[in-house]
Scaffold this motif. Structure first.
Motif, PDB file in Angstrom:
ATOM      1  N   CYS A  87       0.864  -1.170   0.000  1.00 57.44           N
ATOM      2  CA  CYS A  87       0.000   0.000   0.000  1.00 57.44           C
ATOM      3  C   CYS A  87       0.903   1.223   0.000  1.00 57.44           C
ATOM      4  N   PRO A  88       0.548   2.339  -0.521  1.00 60.12           N
ATOM      5  CA  PRO A  88      -0.746   2.685  -1.065  1.00 60.12           C
ATOM      6  C   PRO A  88      -0.865   2.321  -2.540  1.00 60.12           C
ATOM      7  N   GLY A  90      -1.506  -0.326  -4.094  1.00 54.64           N
ATOM      8  CA  GLY A  90      -0.963  -1.573  -4.620  1.00 54.64           C
ATOM      9  C   GLY A  90      -2.056  -2.547  -4.996  1.00 54.64           C
ATOM     10  N   HIS A  91      -3.297  -2.156  -4.784  1.00 54.72           N
ATOM     11  CA  HIS A  91      -4.442  -2.993  -5.114  1.00 54.72           C
ATOM     12  C   HIS A  91      -5.650  -2.090  -5.295  1.00 54.72           C
ATOM     13  N   GLU A  92      -6.724  -2.647  -5.764  1.00 54.73           N
ATOM     14  CA  GLU A  92      -7.941  -1.859  -5.928  1.00 54.73           C
ATOM     15  C   GLU A  92      -8.509  -1.480  -4.570  1.00 54.73           C
ATOM     16  N   GLU A  93      -9.155  -0.342  -4.525  1.00 57.65           N
ATOM     17  CA  GLU A  93      -9.810   0.169  -3.326  1.00 57.65           C
ATOM     18  C   GLU A  93      -8.855   0.350  -2.142  1.00 57.65           C
ATOM     19  N   CYS A  94      -7.627   0.746  -2.411  1.00 53.30           N
ATOM     20  CA  CYS A  94      -6.660   1.015  -1.351  1.00 53.30           C
ATOM     21  C   CYS A  94      -7.051   2.328  -0.664  1.00 53.30           C
ATOM     22  N   THR A  95      -7.214   2.298   0.647  1.00 50.58           N
ATOM     23  CA  THR A  95      -7.632   3.486   1.384  1.00 50.58           C
ATOM     24  C   THR A  95      -6.453   4.257   1.964  1.00 50.58           C
ATOM     25  N   ALA A  96      -5.254   3.698   1.900  1.00 50.65           N
ATOM     26  CA  ALA A  96      -4.078   4.375   2.444  1.00 50.65           C
ATOM     27  C   ALA A  96      -3.520   5.355   1.422  1.00 50.65           C
ATOM     28  N   ASP A  97      -3.044   6.485   1.907  1.00 52.49           N
ATOM     29  CA  ASP A  97      -2.326   7.401   1.020  1.00 52.49           C
ATOM     30  C   ASP A  97      -0.865   7.526   1.434  1.00 52.49           C
ATOM     31  N   LEU A  98      -0.440   6.682   2.359  1.00 52.53           N
ATOM     32  CA  LEU A  98       0.934   6.659   2.842  1.00 52.53           C
ATOM     33  C   LEU A  98       1.297   5.211   3.132  1.00 52.53           C
ATOM     34  N   HIS A 100       2.568   1.904   4.860  1.00 50.55           N
ATOM     35  CA  HIS A 100       2.339   1.573   6.266  1.00 50.55           C
ATOM     36  C   HIS A 100       3.590   1.695   7.129  1.00 50.55           C
ATOM     37  N   ALA A 101       4.783   1.750   6.546  1.00 53.51           N
ATOM     38  CA  ALA A 101       6.008   1.909   7.327  1.00 53.51           C
ATOM     39  C   ALA A 101       6.557   3.334   7.264  1.00 53.51           C
ATOM     40  N   ALA A 102       5.932   4.209   6.478  1.00 48.20           N
ATOM     41  CA  ALA A 102       6.414   5.590   6.349  1.00 48.20           C
ATOM     42  C   ALA A 102       6.009   6.395   7.577  1.00 48.20           C
ATOM     43  N   PRO A 103       6.839   7.358   7.978  1.00 52.15           N
ATOM     44  CA  PRO A 103       6.487   8.173   9.148  1.00 52.15           C
ATOM     45  C   PRO A 103       5.432   9.215   8.805  1.00 52.15           C
ATOM     46  N   LEU A 104       4.633   9.560   9.800  1.00 51.10           N
ATOM     47  CA  LEU A 104       3.669  10.648   9.647  1.00 51.10           C
ATOM     48  C   LEU A 104       4.433  11.960   9.794  1.00 51.10           C
ATOM     49  N   SER A 105       4.243  12.875   8.856  1.00 48.27           N
ATOM     50  CA  SER A 105       5.043  14.082   8.809  1.00 48.27           C
ATOM     51  C   SER A 105       4.165  15.325   8.925  1.00 48.27           C
ATOM     52  N   GLU A 106       4.416  16.130   9.958  1.00 56.46           N
ATOM     53  CA  GLU A 106       3.690  17.392  10.094  1.00 56.46           C
ATOM     54  C   GLU A 106       4.085  18.358   8.980  1.00 56.46           C
TER      55      GLU A 106
END
Length: 185
Positions: A87-88, A90-98, A100-106
């Motif tokens: 993800c993101p 990588g398949h149909e109907e993927c709800t992630a835009d980041l 899963h191992a990437a850090p959340l960035s302010e």
């Protein structure tokens, strides 16, 4: 949110100020109930939501929002079944835009907010953030992409500023006590 910006522009016109300049307060929220450290925000969080609130009117309208999402239940389910899914998207109907191992960035959240406002022709003069936030830098970089000479100034949130001043004063007091103890011996 565009209609709220039009209200803010009208207020600026009435005041005789440039109609496309606003001041923002920006904060990022993480859906985590176990964040306990001030030094490591966002621990174990998999989503982040930033809200930009104008501070020129008494209404304090929300004029921009952005979010980052690492969650995709379909991707997690497929990975649990042994499929190699990334993800993101990588398949149909993927709800992630980041990823899963990437850090959340302010910073990235601030950049998204800055892009939303810059596209509408809005310039942010002052961005008030908490002490550890980098959203003001993201807003500044996004707006400078369209307006090279513009600079967004970061202001400290009064609560965080007061807490920081209190901690600095307490460090001075503790240092003075330690020095007095050393001198007395």
């Amino acid at each position: 949110m565009a209609d709220k910006l039009e209200i803010v522009k009208a207020v600026n016109r009435k005041r005789g100020a440039p109609e496309n300049e606003i001041n923002l307060t920006v904060d990022v929220r993480y859906p985590s109930n176990t964040i306990t450290s001030k030094r490591k925000p966002g621990q174990n969080a998999n989503q982040a939501c930033a809200v930009g609130i104008e501070t020129l009117t008494d209404r304090k309208y929300i004029v921009a929002t952005s979010s980052l999402n690492q969650m995709c239940w379909t991707g997690a389910w497929l990975r649990g079944k042994g499929f190699t899914i990334e993800c993101p998207n990588g398949h149909e109907e993927c709800t992630a835009d980041l990823h899963h191992a990437a850090p959340l960035s302010e910073y990235e959240l601030g950049k998204k907010i800055g892009n939303q406002l810059a596209v509408q022709g809005i310039l942010v003069k002052y961005a008030t953030t908490d002490g550890d936030g980098r959203t003001a830098n993201g807003i500044n970089d996004a707006i400078q992409a369209l307006h090279i000479m513009w600079k967004v100034e970061r202001l400290a949130d009064p609560i965080h500023l007061a807490n920081g001043q209190f901690r600095a004063a307490m460090r001075v007091v503790m240092y003075a006590r330690e020095r007095r103890d050393v001198c007395d011996t």
